[in-house]
Design a protein around this motif. Structure first.
Motif, PDB file in Angstrom:
ATOM      1  N   PHE A  60      -5.950   6.436   4.278  1.00 61.23           N
ATOM      2  CA  PHE A  60      -7.087   5.270   3.594  1.00 61.23           C
ATOM      3  C   PHE A  60      -6.490   3.816   3.588  1.00 61.23           C
ATOM      4  N   THR A  61      -4.360   3.718   3.385  1.00 63.31           N
ATOM      5  CA  THR A  61      -4.245   2.440   4.075  1.00 63.31           C
ATOM      6  C   THR A  61      -4.783   2.086   5.130  1.00 63.31           C
ATOM      7  N   MET A 105       0.815  -0.787  -0.232  1.00 63.35           N
ATOM      8  CA  MET A 105      -0.144   0.018   0.023  1.00 63.35           C
ATOM      9  C   MET A 105       1.016   1.057  -0.170  1.00 63.35           C
ATOM     10  N   GLU A 106       1.406   1.901   0.503  1.00 61.72           N
ATOM     11  CA  GLU A 106       3.161   2.178   0.993  1.00 61.72           C
ATOM     12  C   GLU A 106       3.237   2.666  -0.384  1.00 61.72           C
ATOM     13  N   LEU A 155      -5.945  -1.924   5.304  1.00 65.51           N
ATOM     14  CA  LEU A 155      -5.510  -2.302   6.010  1.00 65.51           C
ATOM     15  C   LEU A 155      -6.359  -3.607   6.645  1.00 65.51           C
ATOM     16  N   LEU A 156      -7.372  -2.741   7.762  1.00 62.35           N
ATOM     17  CA  LEU A 156      -8.014  -2.901   9.253  1.00 62.35           C
ATOM     18  C   LEU A 156      -9.144  -3.547   7.974  1.00 62.35           C
ATOM     19  N   VAL A 157     -10.322  -3.344   6.514  1.00 64.32           N
ATOM     20  CA  VAL A 157     -11.214  -4.388   5.994  1.00 64.32           C
ATOM     21  C   VAL A 157     -10.652  -5.283   5.507  1.00 64.32           C
ATOM     22  N   ASP A 201       3.685  12.495   8.735  1.00 64.63           N
ATOM     23  CA  ASP A 201       2.537  12.604   7.219  1.00 64.63           C
ATOM     24  C   ASP A 201       1.641  11.516   7.092  1.00 64.63           C
ATOM     25  N   TYR A 202       2.206  10.508   6.423  1.00 69.26           N
ATOM     26  CA  TYR A 202       1.826   9.011   5.977  1.00 69.26           C
ATOM     27  C   TYR A 202       1.249   8.397   7.176  1.00 69.26           C
ATOM     28  N   GLY A 203       2.314   8.570   8.776  1.00 70.64           N
ATOM     29  CA  GLY A 203       1.795   7.611   9.420  1.00 70.64           C
ATOM     30  C   GLY A 203       1.692   7.635  10.690  1.00 70.64           C
TER      31      GLY A 203
END
Length: 320
Positions: free
Chosen positions: A60-61, A40-41, A65-67, A194-196
């Motif tokens: 979104f990532t 995803m990254e 991942l959780l879904v 930001d991304y994490g």
């Protein structure tokens, strides 16, 4: 029998762990999660995007991942509950998300290596910490191992168990997905700030109760551990846990420090840069390999207390 899945999972994982042969053959659920997060990254985290866009990409990532994790866990759970003795297989499926056996083995390996040489100890501790091992003396190696043991008691054992009890197999799988995402991308450096962000914040939320519960369990374990002080374990947790930058990590670390009369934490080096971090406890700081073994005794007592609590909860649910 489903109420006994949590205590039996603790018992089975503590006994057999996750066999290395199985890891070599099919991998490990955490490895699969890590590969998905990396995939995803590569797809959504573009460096030319604005900070807000990168934060949204991180959200979104984590959401995807959780879904995916929830969908797989629910399907597996339903399949297992639809077959005879499926609860026994559900116990086995839950065990890879716990880390009692491997955590104890990895930390004990550091104490064993220190008996050989400091270099051997540095090599052993490099497998469980992110700090620069060559910057560590024997006291530094020992503290690093004990600090990892303390923190991982919470996020590697107590937290996954907590979510297994609360939400079953989907709960423990979702927790491990969040925790894995945090360990991979939830860093407050330039690359992941930001991304994490979403991974780090969500990890703080799901560990809030387990971290404090860990301090309670560690304190209780002192009653069954030689030369461990329950009063100091709880007092230092209350006074020092808030010093940690994380809202959660300070609780188990401060509890271990108080229980054993150690001073943990303090400055450490990452990639050649010294980071000034707070200390927990006001006891002995010049630790040695035998102090790691003392910490392991407290760890194993904590596992026993957790197993007892888990069994009592299962009996109460079954009786109800």
């Amino acid at each position: 029998m489903t109420s006994f899945i949590a205590p039996l999972s603790l018992l089975v994982e503590r006994w057999i762990g996750y066999p290395q042969r199985l890891t070599d053959l099919v991998g490990h659920p955490v490895i699969w999660m890590g590969r998905f997060i990396a995939f995803m990254e590569r797809g959504v985290d573009k460096r030319e995007r604005t900070p807000r866009q990168r934060r949204e990409a991180g959200i979104f990532t984590v959401a995807v991942l959780l879904v995916v994790t929830l969908a797989i866990a629910l399907v597996v759970q339903q399949l297992l509950r639809g077959i005879p003795f499926g609860w026994a297989l559900e116990i086995l499926v839950a065990t890879p998300f716990l880390a009692q056996k491997e955590l104890g083995r990895a930390v004990e390996a550091v104490a064993t290596a220190l008996r050989t040489s400091l270099d051997a100890g540095r090599e052993a501790v490099s497998h469980i910490v992110g700090r620069d091992p060559q910057a560590l003396d024997e006291a530094g190696v020992s503290r690093a191992a004990i600090e990892t043991l303390a923190e991982s008691t919470s996020d590697g054992v107590v937290a996954p168990w907590f979510w297994l009890v609360l939400l079953g197999l989907p709960g423990i799988a979702l927790y491990k997905a969040i925790n894995t995402a945090d360990s991979m991308i939830g860093h407050m450096n330039e690359r992941y700030r930001d991304y994490g962000w979403a991974a780090a914040k969500l990890d703080d939320v799901v560990n809030w109760i387990p971290a404090r519960l860990s301090a309670v369990l560690i304190t209780a374990a002192c009653f069954f551990t030689q030369h461990a002080s329950p009063g100091s374990a709880w007092a230092i947790a209350i006074s020092d846990a808030r010093k940690h930058a994380s809202p959660n990590s300070g609780w188990p670390e401060a509890s271990f420090a108080g229980a054993l009369g150690f001073r943990l934490g303090g400055p450490r080096s990452y990639d050649g840069e010294v980071v000034d971090l707070p200390s927990f406890g006001d006891g002995k700081s010049e630790l040695v390999g035998s102090d790691i073994l003392r910490a392991l005794m407290l760890y194993r007592s904590t596992l026993n207390v957790l197993l007892g609590v888990s069994a009592v909860i299962a009996l109460l649910v079954w009786a109800a």
